[in-house]
Design a protein around this motif. Structure first.
Motif, PDB file in Angstrom:
ATOM      1  N   ALA A 148      23.555   9.017 -13.877  1.00 20.41           N
ATOM      2  CA  ALA A 148      24.309   9.872 -14.793  1.00 20.41           C
ATOM      3  C   ALA A 148      25.731  10.119 -14.285  1.00 20.41           C
ATOM      4  O   ALA A 148      26.651  10.346 -15.081  1.00 20.41           O
ATOM      5  CB  ALA A 148      23.581  11.200 -14.985  1.00 20.41           C
TER       6      ALA A 148
ATOM      7  N   GLU B 221      20.122  11.134 -11.472  1.00 24.09           N
ATOM      8  CA  GLU B 221      21.369  11.883 -11.310  1.00 24.09           C
ATOM      9  C   GLU B 221      22.509  10.954 -10.887  1.00 24.09           C
ATOM     10  O   GLU B 221      23.643  11.082 -11.367  1.00 24.09           O
ATOM     11  CB  GLU B 221      21.177  12.986 -10.270  1.00 24.09           C
ATOM     12  CG  GLU B 221      20.314  14.146 -10.753  1.00 24.09           C
ATOM     13  CD  GLU B 221      19.981  15.112  -9.637  1.00 24.09           C
ATOM     14  OE1 GLU B 221      20.587  14.989  -8.540  1.00 24.09           O
ATOM     15  OE2 GLU B 221      19.119  15.982  -9.840  1.00 24.09           O
TER      16      GLU B 221
ATOM     17  N   LEU C 179      19.347  14.253 -18.529  1.00 26.03           N
ATOM     18  CA  LEU C 179      20.753  14.201 -18.133  1.00 26.03           C
ATOM     19  C   LEU C 179      21.460  13.014 -18.778  1.00 26.03           C
ATOM     20  O   LEU C 179      22.601  13.120 -19.237  1.00 26.03           O
ATOM     21  CB  LEU C 179      20.871  14.112 -16.612  1.00 26.03           C
ATOM     22  CG  LEU C 179      20.296  15.277 -15.808  1.00 26.03           C
ATOM     23  CD1 LEU C 179      20.435  15.010 -14.313  1.00 26.03           C
ATOM     24  CD2 LEU C 179      20.982  16.583 -16.190  1.00 26.03           C
TER      25      LEU C 179
ATOM     26  N   ASP D 130      17.904  19.561 -19.093  1.00 26.21           N
ATOM     27  CA  ASP D 130      18.753  19.671 -17.905  1.00 26.21           C
ATOM     28  C   ASP D 130      18.140  19.018 -16.673  1.00 26.21           C
ATOM     29  O   ASP D 130      18.551  19.290 -15.548  1.00 26.21           O
ATOM     30  CB  ASP D 130      19.052  21.143 -17.604  1.00 26.21           C
ATOM     31  CG  ASP D 130      17.790  21.966 -17.369  1.00 26.21           C
ATOM     32  OD1 ASP D 130      16.675  21.447 -17.615  1.00 26.21           O
ATOM     33  OD2 ASP D 130      17.906  23.135 -16.951  1.00 26.21           O
ATOM     34  N   TYR D 131      17.164  18.118 -16.890  1.00 22.54           N
ATOM     35  CA  TYR D 131      16.496  17.517 -15.731  1.00 22.54           C
ATOM     36  C   TYR D 131      16.004  16.118 -16.079  1.00 22.54           C
ATOM     37  O   TYR D 131      15.592  15.847 -17.205  1.00 22.54           O
ATOM     38  CB  TYR D 131      15.309  18.385 -15.296  1.00 22.54           C
ATOM     39  CG  TYR D 131      14.564  17.858 -14.094  1.00 22.54           C
ATOM     40  CD1 TYR D 131      15.129  17.908 -12.822  1.00 22.54           C
ATOM     41  CD2 TYR D 131      13.295  17.303 -14.227  1.00 22.54           C
ATOM     42  CE1 TYR D 131      14.448  17.423 -11.717  1.00 22.54           C
ATOM     43  CE2 TYR D 131      12.610  16.816 -13.122  1.00 22.54           C
ATOM     44  CZ  TYR D 131      13.191  16.881 -11.868  1.00 22.54           C
ATOM     45  OH  TYR D 131      12.518  16.397 -10.778  1.00 22.54           O
TER      46      TYR D 131
END
Length: 272
Positions: free
Chosen positions: A56, A53, A79, A74-75
């Motif tokens: 990203a 994350e 991402l 979505d994980y």
């Protein structure tokens, strides 16, 4: 390439260590465009989600990723995929990530498909300094013979295929089979998740999260580990260490991981 933690890195308020970094954003901030990344995880188990994350949220891209799969849409690595930041993936499983399949088939993404056991051994050999090895897995198939699509053209035709690999036999107990040569994998950075780590980087993985994480960590020139529980050096029983700290350069205390469920299966309600 072993890094030194910034002066702002703090643990428990006052303790500053060489390997513990203040945040995931700090730990991944120097990963440049075009870097190769060995990433732990299997499905949604043991995914270094906080590190991904943070990556990203930055600007770097054009990554080559080595991982069993590419998360979900979505994980995890999904991402980076959704943000168009991955150019090439070495993986064994496309799985249920429709975006992964779409980008591969539309020519947006190069994909090197590799048998799962072969992928794990390629990472392990990379970390152990073994340049290549022979395995029977894939002999007599396109894995050894070549021809697996690596990149598609926008019109759906195959633009690039995998090359053939050396196949040979050996005397003695192995003479009844043929074996294909597979090259080891190393990466510029490794991103991994562990249940417990100490301030010197010794890691303990929990159950199925001990999948590709130790192997990815070994293969990375700079290994960044997020840990759910951070303890002082010496608090982990040496006999319980799954990966010694010599392989780990940076540690981020992530706290308890979000237990993301990749596929939820429930039965219909049963009437009395």
């Amino acid at each position: 390439m072993t890094a030194t933690a910034p002066a702002s890195a703090k643990v428990d308020g006052d303790v500053t260590t060489r390997k513990v970094w203040a945040s995931a954003a700090d730990a991944v901030a120097d990963i440049p465009d075009g870097a190769s990344l060995a990433v732990g995880g299997f499905g949604a188990s043991g995914v270094p989600d906080l590190l991904v994350e943070a990556l990203a949220a930055g600007d770097a891209g054009g990554f080559e990723v080595i991982s069993n799969n590419c998360g979900t849409e979505d994980y995890g690595l999904g991402l980076l995929l959704a943000a168009g930041r991955i150019r090439r993936i070495i993986a064994s499983f496309i799985g249920g990530n429709a975006l992964f399949a779409k980008q591969y088939l539309s020519g947006e993404l190069d994909v090197e498909l590799t048998p799962q056991g072969t992928l794990s051994e390629r990472l392990r050999c990379g970390g152990a300094g073994i340049p290549a090895f022979f395995t029977p897995a894939g002999v007599g198939t396109p894995v050894a013979d070549g021809g697996i699509p690596v990149r598609y053209a926008p019109d759906g035709s195959v633009a690039v295929t995998s090359p053939p690999k050396e196949v040979r036999s050996f005397p003695g107990a192995w003479s009844d089979r043929e074996y294909v040569l597979e090259n080891a994998i190393t990466a510029d950075y490794a991103l991994v998740h562990a249940h417990t780590g100490d301030t010197e980087g010794n890691l303990v993985f929990n159950l199925a999260a001990r999948n590709f994480n130790p192997l990815a960590a070994m293969a990375g020139k700079v290994c960044i580990a997020q840990v759910e529980n951070l303890v002082e050096a010496g608090e982990i029983d040496p006999a319980q260490v799954h990966l010694p700290g010599i392989f780990v350069d940076r540690i981020v205390h992530a706290g308890p991981q979000n237990k993301y469920i990749e596929k939820r299966t429930v039965r219909d309600a049963v009437e009395d």
